[in-house]
Scaffold this motif. Structure first.
Motif, PDB file in Angstrom:
ATOM      1  N   ASP A  56       1.232  -5.925   3.109  1.00 14.16           N
ATOM      2  CA  ASP A  56       2.391  -6.456   3.831  1.00 14.16           C
ATOM      3  C   ASP A  56       3.308  -5.335   4.289  1.00 14.16           C
ATOM      4  N   VAL A  57       3.347  -4.255   3.516  1.00 14.36           N
ATOM      5  CA  VAL A  57       4.198  -3.116   3.847  1.00 14.36           C
ATOM      6  C   VAL A  57       3.526  -1.847   3.345  1.00 14.36           C
ATOM      7  N   VAL A  58       3.738  -0.741   4.061  1.00 15.09           N
ATOM      8  CA  VAL A  58       3.206   0.558   3.644  1.00 15.09           C
ATOM      9  C   VAL A  58       4.394   1.417   3.192  1.00 15.09           C
ATOM     10  N   ILE A  59       4.276   1.981   1.993  1.00 13.22           N
ATOM     11  CA  ILE A  59       5.324   2.849   1.451  1.00 13.22           C
ATOM     12  C   ILE A  59       4.823   4.286   1.516  1.00 13.22           C
ATOM     13  N   LYS A  60       5.538   5.102   2.282  1.00 13.24           N
ATOM     14  CA  LYS A  60       5.098   6.474   2.538  1.00 13.24           C
ATOM     15  C   LYS A  60       5.855   7.448   1.658  1.00 13.24           C
ATOM     16  N   SER A  61       5.127   8.302   0.953  1.00 12.48           N
ATOM     17  CA  SER A  61       5.749   9.345   0.156  1.00 12.48           C
ATOM     18  C   SER A  61       6.403  10.376   1.074  1.00 12.48           C
ATOM     19  N   PRO A  62       7.501  11.020   0.622  1.00 11.96           N
ATOM     20  CA  PRO A  62       8.220  11.960   1.499  1.00 11.96           C
ATOM     21  C   PRO A  62       7.399  13.157   1.935  1.00 11.96           C
ATOM     22  N   GLY A  63       6.393  13.541   1.137  1.00  5.43           N
ATOM     23  CA  GLY A  63       5.567  14.683   1.505  1.00  5.43           C
ATOM     24  C   GLY A  63       4.578  14.399   2.617  1.00  5.43           C
ATOM     25  N   ALA A 122       0.865  -1.185   0.000  1.00  7.59           N
ATOM     26  CA  ALA A 122       0.000   0.000   0.000  1.00  7.59           C
ATOM     27  C   ALA A 122       0.897   1.229   0.000  1.00  7.59           C
ATOM     28  N   ILE A 123       0.546   2.203  -0.797  1.00 11.13           N
ATOM     29  CA  ILE A 123       1.352   3.406  -0.942  1.00 11.13           C
ATOM     30  C   ILE A 123       0.521   4.612  -0.534  1.00 11.13           C
ATOM     31  N   ILE A 124       1.102   5.473   0.287  1.00  7.52           N
ATOM     32  CA  ILE A 124       0.415   6.682   0.732  1.00  7.52           C
ATOM     33  C   ILE A 124       1.055   7.879   0.036  1.00  7.52           C
ATOM     34  N   GLY A 125       0.276   8.572  -0.770  1.00  4.28           N
ATOM     35  CA  GLY A 125       0.776   9.735  -1.492  1.00  4.28           C
ATOM     36  C   GLY A 125       1.065   9.413  -2.944  1.00  4.28           C
ATOM     37  N   ALA A 126       0.537  10.265  -3.852  1.00  4.73           N
ATOM     38  CA  ALA A 126       0.618   9.967  -5.287  1.00  4.73           C
ATOM     39  C   ALA A 126       1.421  11.005  -6.057  1.00  4.73           C
ATOM     40  N   GLY A 127       2.522  11.468  -5.465  1.00  7.64           N
ATOM     41  CA  GLY A 127       3.419  12.340  -6.210  1.00  7.64           C
ATOM     42  C   GLY A 127       4.419  11.515  -7.003  1.00  7.64           C
ATOM     43  N   GLU A 128       5.570  12.112  -7.288  1.00  9.15           N
ATOM     44  CA  GLU A 128       6.609  11.420  -8.069  1.00  9.15           C
ATOM     45  C   GLU A 128       7.066  10.145  -7.374  1.00  9.15           C
ATOM     46  N   SER A 129       7.291  10.239  -6.072  1.00  7.19           N
ATOM     47  CA  SER A 129       7.801   9.108  -5.307  1.00  7.19           C
ATOM     48  C   SER A 129       6.764   7.988  -5.193  1.00  7.19           C
ATOM     49  N   GLY A 130       5.558   8.344  -4.770  1.00  6.47           N
ATOM     50  CA  GLY A 130       4.517   7.340  -4.591  1.00  6.47           C
ATOM     51  C   GLY A 130       4.119   6.665  -5.889  1.00  6.47           C
ATOM     52  N   THR A 131       3.987   7.450  -6.948  1.00  3.87           N
ATOM     53  CA  THR A 131       3.623   6.879  -8.247  1.00  3.87           C
ATOM     54  C   THR A 131       4.734   5.968  -8.751  1.00  3.87           C
ATOM     55  N   GLY A 132       5.992   6.382  -8.548  1.00  2.00           N
ATOM     56  CA  GLY A 132       7.121   5.535  -8.944  1.00  2.00           C
ATOM     57  C   GLY A 132       7.107   4.210  -8.219  1.00  2.00           C
ATOM     58  N   ALA A 133       6.829   4.240  -6.908  1.00  2.00           N
ATOM     59  CA  ALA A 133       6.755   2.999  -6.133  1.00  2.00           C
ATOM     60  C   ALA A 133       5.640   2.096  -6.648  1.00  2.00           C
ATOM     61  N   ALA A 134       4.503   2.713  -6.984  1.00  2.00           N
ATOM     62  CA  ALA A 134       3.369   1.940  -7.509  1.00  2.00           C
ATOM     63  C   ALA A 134       3.723   1.279  -8.842  1.00  2.00           C
ATOM     64  N   LEU A 135       4.381   2.027  -9.705  1.00  2.00           N
ATOM     65  CA  LEU A 135       4.759   1.489 -11.019  1.00  2.00           C
ATOM     66  C   LEU A 135       5.772   0.352 -10.879  1.00  2.00           C
TER      67      LEU A 135
END
Length: 450
Positions: free
Chosen positions: A69-76, A10-23
């Motif tokens: 299983d893991v949460v990926i948090k955007s820096p913002g 699961a990813i929190i935040g959809a900026g450059e970092s979050g979208t990159g993690a999702a991709l």
């Protein structure tokens, strides 16, 4: 690539970092869910839709987030955000996109952090690597996210990454082959409970997982770095750079446009006539040169790269000359120390455009240079009261503006032939602009309209 226990992220935040993690997650065949409490910009929403990634905006579905299983948090997204707190209470591992991406590459990594100079050092290091024939992915906190670069891991022989403190806060096993810490001065204290020690500890996370066969490059002249280094366990080989002393191993400045790099078991290298001017850029250049030598890039290629590197957009960038007045775009200067560099590098009378979202700034360090070199201040922000209180009476004129158009026109009216109009905000940009790039681009646009 490594095997990990992650199957569902699961990813929190959809900026450059979050979208990159999702991709990257989608590319790896993981079950990916992205959640953003705000509106997802069309730039990133279209990327997510094209990759058929499930995402939501305007809310957080806590059940779906906690099923990962893991949460990926955007820096913002701050650690104090309720959704992050709930994930931690539920026992979920919360990591950054930098940490996540690092699990899926074995390529050498040069990672650069610091309060100031990290973008220039990252861009210069990447430029040297490319000039040296190394297929290099350059990104992180600038350009493409590390995660999106790793999707094409087969194309790269190395990565050069700018890494912010917010990204490092979510790193635990990230161990760059070369970690560079340019300097540490107070910044982002609003995110660190207004405790400088917390921010310092965040910066030193860049070396926390490094091994003995890896390298930690640091500024021997930076009092904060030198004072706090003994407080952290640093396993990596320590290599300093300095403008004041000659280290046994490392880089040192001989004169303003010449420095020497000495690395054990390697030929000493002398760099002359590098394009970037000023002591702060000499520091950036020495750090980049050490990284290049460690990576065994040929001397002639390193020297060639120094001779044709043009610098970084929005960092002391010349934006035009109108009526004998030079306009300088330093929009990337989002803290006091960056402004200190900027004011110190300009010898002519300055009309200074400053302001934005204050991050707990202490402006007192600027007082001597403001009194000496600044003839007028143009405040630019939704609320300029702190700047107005700080500097009223210190300069002849101080103006209150609330748009870039108004700020540029006001600065132009206050400047005379031979002066410099300097946009060097000392603050974040999010009150009136999307980011510092948007602020800098608007500055350049309105200068062109004069």
């Amino acid at each position: 690539m490594r095997d990990t226990e992650f199957k569902k992220i699961a990813i929190i935040g959809a900026g450059e970092s979050g979208t990159g993690a999702a991709l990257l997650g989608k590319h790896l065949g993981l079950d990916v869910y992205l959640s953003d409490a705000g509106k997802v910009s069309e730039k990133y929403a279209s990327k997510l839709r094209n990759a058929q990634i499930d995402f939501e905006e305007g809310r957080h579905d806590l059940d779906r987030i906690l099923a990962a299983d893991v949460v990926i948090k955007s820096p913002g997204v701050p650690d104090k955000a309720p959704v992050v707190k709930k994930a931690l209470v539920a026992g979920k591992k919360v990591i950054s996109e930098i940490e996540f991406a690092s699990l899926y590459t074995h390529k050498p990594i040069v990672a650069i952090t610091g309060t100031n100079g990290k973008t220039t050092t990252t861009s210069l290091t990447g430029h040297i690597f490319l000039k040296g024939g190394v297929k290099t992915g350059i990104g992180g906190n600038i350009g493409k996210s590390f995660a999106e670069l790793v999707i094409d891991d087969h194309l790269y022989e190395a990565y050069v990454l700018e890494v912010s403190s917010f990204q490092l806060d979510g790193c635990y096993t990230f161990a760059p082959d070369v970690a560079i810490l340019t300097n540490i001065t107070p910044d982002h204290l609003d995110r660190y409970d207004y405790k400088f020690e917390n921010y310092i500890a965040s910066k030193f996370r860049i070396t926390q997982a490094q091994r003995e066969d890896q390298v930690f490059v640091y500024c021997a002249d930076d009092p904060v770095t030198v004072t706090y280094m003994p407080k952290f366990l640093i396993r990596a080989r320590k290599i300093p750079f300095s403008a004041q002393v000659e280290p046994e191993e490392g880089a040192y400045l001989v004169k303003e446009i010449e420095f020497i790099v000495k690395i054990k078991n390697m030929e000493t290298m002398v760099i002359k006539e590098f394009k970037l001017k000023g002591t702060h850029n000499a520091y950036n250049s020495m750090a980049a040169a050490i990284a290049a030598r460690i990576h065994e890039i040929r001397q002639e290629k390193i020297k060639e790269a120094f001779s044709d590197f043009e610098g970084v957009e929005h960092r002391l960038e010349h934006a035009g000359t109108i009526g004998g007045i030079d306009f300088i775009n330093d929009s990337k200067a989002t803290n006091v120390n960056s402004v200190l560099y900027a004011l110190g590098s300009i010898k002519r009378p300055i009309v200074w455009i400053a302001g934005g979202v204050d991050k707990g700034n202490d402006y007192s360090a600027l007082h001597p240079l403001v009194k000496e070199r600044v003839k007028a201040i143009v405040c630019l922000g939704k609320d300029n009261s702190k700047l107005l209180d700080e500097f009223t009476g210190m300069v002849n004129v101080i103006a209150d503006t609330h748009s870039m158009e108004q700020a540029v026109k006001t600065a132009y009216s206050l400047a005379s032939k031979g002066d410099v109009v300097l946009l060097s905000p000392a603050c974040a940009s999010f009150d009136l602009f999307e980011n510092y790039e948007d602020r800098g681009n608007q500055f350049k646009y309105w200068v062109r309209q004069l």
